[in-house]
Structure formats: structure tokens, C-alpha cells
Design an enzyme around this catalytic site. Structure first.
Site: not given
Ligand code: NDP
Length: 322
Positions: A141, A144-145
């Protein structure tokens, strides 16, 4: 004598942000929700390290802690959280009908309404080195990261819209992004490919596969192979993003619920209603586009409200008929 089968007013299947948010709302509406966690209690977020983009956590929070907090919040209002899998289900076609499920292939239960929040599972390449470094620089992701790789060099694998979108997203944050495509062309839309090709710090390597992710504790590089020439090379990166698709967890609903060609549940209009009365879908199981914890939570809330309205309508119909 056979034992009486338990009847649940609001059965929630799956314990990610969608399931727990549905549970918080359903419990507060006195629907006495019972949530079955599935094999991965807490869902995909438990495989993430830091969550920095969920509103309300100014310092960020790690995925597993956030899921514990969501569970506690759901339990505070009376949600019953049960460790277990719904292994099969027979959904009623009738308004006010009873849905029949089986827990862990053994215990039958009945439900007046069902909220499906079984999520989707990110696909991985299946390399041992990739599995070992999940959470150590390997992520599925970018949204997300990606932030944790600010100013660094990263690679992303995949040739679809997700890979193209995430590659350009990463290019805004990272120093350099290498997009690895196993064929000689991308499957992504022309518009997305145009964006990829016009991003100066984004390099596309076609016919390229990963042989090994290098590094002991964290990602340090990749050993690549050209699948046409067999030529190998090594590149230095600190992050590897996998964007080769997701599989929605909908096998037990196949043949009963309307789904798209990949198996995502189709919901009606802006609602979480499925094609079966009293059955609602929320989170990634019905969303292949946004796939964020916060959007999953939002649709979990919607599913509980839709279920509440449905149960109220069924009850008032029964009262009129009585
Ligand atoms: P897709 O299934 O569309 O694409 C997966 C990609 O990963 C393909 O290019 C495939 O390669 C590649 N791949 C699969 N397995 C491997 C492997 N083992 N090694 C290397 N590469 C591999 O998934 P997406 O997540 O990209 O998209 C899913 C759906 O969501 C699509 O319908 C897409 O259009 C949609 N979407 C739309 C967006 C938007 O409109 N903004 C954003 C994101 C997704 P190959 O081509 O060789 O099979």
C-alpha cells in the site's frame, strides 16, 4: 433432541475498520451485533506498521494497536466479538427472511441481518525474501506507507491502474521510483500510462521480474531478471511496493450476491445494500478503488445505518400484520 439454533439480530462478518465501525453503530442502535473476526482478526491493518493517515491520531498509531482500540470501542457498547470464521452461508431472498450461516464448519447460526466486511487480500509475488521483509520495507500500500520513504529510492511492481497510480504517487514523495512490469506493455489505462511516462523521476523497466529482495532486516535492493534475455541486474532501493492486484474475500457468497468479474460485491447506488434483502456490504469487499481504512470505516457506518433501517421496516411490517 436437537439444540435450538442461535438467532442473531445483526451478524457482522469480518473485523477490519469496516466491521468494527459497523459494530460500533449497530451496538449503539441496540442491534446487539455479533462480529466474527475471521482468520486475520483486525484485518489488513494488522499487517501494517504505522498508520499516519487515519484522522484523530496526530502522532500516528501502529495498525495492530488501532485495531485493538476499535475492538474495545465496539465492545464498550455491547458488541460481542467472537474469534471464528463463517465458513458457509445461505442468504434468504425474502424481506424479513432469516439468513443461515455456519461457524467454523460446525456450528449453525441464524441472522436477521448480515453486514459483510470480509475485506480483500493483497496479492504478493510469493518470494521467500519478499515475505521475510514484509513490514521491513516491503508493502502492498503506497498510500499507507509511501511517506516513510520520503526522499529515498524505491521500486514498485505491477502494470495495472493501481501500480501506475501508486508509482506516480510515490514519485511525488521519493527521490526515484522504478516501476517493474513483467510484460512489454502496461495494462493500465492510456491516461495513467501517460502520467507514468511524463514523470521525470519515474523509470519503467519492462519484461522485468524480481528474483530476490535483498537485505537482512530491511530492504536494501533487488535482484532483477529480464525475462526475455535472462540478463540480471541489481538495483539499490529501500522500499518495494507490490501492486499486482487484490482478491476480495467473497468465495462463500459466490452465486448468491451480485459481484463484478473480480469478485467484488456490487452495492446499490450510494447505499451498502446488496441484491439480497437484509444483506449489506462495506469496506474493501465492495471497494476496489479507494481501499483506505477511513473509507472502509465510513462504509461500515453506512452499513449499520442501512441494516437498522431495514430491521425497523421489517419490524413495523410485522406489527401491522399481527
Ligand atoms: P490488475 O489486476 O488490473 O493488474 C494487476 C497487474 O499486476 C497486471 O499488470 C499484472 O500483469 C501484474 N501482475 C500480476 N501478477 C504479477 C506477478 N506475479 N508479477 C508481476 N506482475 C504481476 O490490478 P489493479 O490493482 O491494478 O487494478 C484492479 C482494478 O481496479 C482494475 O479494474 C483497475 O482498473 C481498477 N483501478 C482503477 C483505478 C482508477 O480508476 N483510478 C485505480 C486503481 C485500480 P499482467 O498485465 O502481465 O497480467
Amino acid at each position: 433432541m436437537s439444540e435450538k439454533v442461535e438467532r442473531i439480530k445483526c451478524l457482522i462478518i469480518g473485523s477490519g475498520p469496516a466491521g468494527y465501525t459497523a459494530a460500533i453503530y449497530a451496538a449503539r442502535a441496540d442491534m446487539k451485533p455479533v462480529i466474527y473476526t475471521g482468520l486475520e482478526p483486525g484485518g489488513q491493518l494488522t499487517t501494517t506498521t504505522e498508520v499516519d493517515n487515519f484522522p484523530g491520531y496526530p502522532e500516528g498509531i501502529d495498525g495492530p494497536s488501532m485495531m485493538v482500540q476499535l475492538q474495545q470501542q465496539a465492545e464498550r457498547f455491547g458488541t460481542e466479538v467472537r474469534i471464528g470464521m463463517i465458513t458457509s452461508i445461505e442468504l434468504s431472498k425474502e424481506v424479513g427472511g432469516i439468513h443461515k450461516a455456519v461457524v467454523d464448519s460446525v456450528t449453525p447460526i441464524e441472522a436477521e441481518s448480515v453486514i459483510i466486511s470480509t475485506g480483500a487480500t493483497a496479492k504478493y509475488l510469493g518470494l521467500p525474501s519478499e515475505q521475510r521483509l514484509r513490514g521491513g520495507g516491503v508493502s502492498a500500500c503506497a498510500v499507507c506507507d509511501g511517506f516513510f520513504f520520503k526522499g529515498q529510492e524505491v521500486a514498485i511492481v505491477g502494470g495495472g491502474d493501481t501500480a501506475a497510480e501508486e508509482a506516480t504517487y510515490l514519485a511525488n514523495i521519493c527521490k526515484k521510483v522504478t516501476l517493474l512490469v513483467r510484460k512489454g506493455e502496461m495494462r493500465a489505462s492510456k491516461a495513467m500510462q501517460h502520467r507514468v511516462n511524463n514523470t521525470s523521476n519515474l523509470v519503467v523497466k519492462y519484461f522485468t521480474e524480481i528474483e530476490e529482495v535483498l537485505g537482512e532486516q530491511v530492504v536494501e535492493g533487488l535482484r532483477l531478471v529480464n525475462n526475455q534475455t535472462g540478463e540480471k541486474e541489481q538495483i539499490e532501493v529501500t522500499g518495494l511496493f507490490i501492486a499486482i492486484g487484490h482478491k476480495p474475500n467473497t468465495d462463500i457468497f459466490k452465486g448468491q450476491l451480485d459481484m463484478d468479474e473480480t469478485g467484488y460485491i456490487i452495492t446499490q447506488g450510494k447505499s451498502t445494500k446488496t441484491n439480497k434483502p437484509g444483506v449489506f456490504a462495506s469496506g474493501d469487499v465492495q471497494d476496489k478503488e479507494y481501499r483506505q481504512a477511513i473509507t472502509a470505516a465510513g462504509t461500515g457506518c453506512m452499513a449499520a445505518l442501512d441494516a437498522e433501517r431495514y430491521l425497523a421496516a421489517v419490524e413495523s411490517k410485522e406489527e401491522v400484520e399481527a
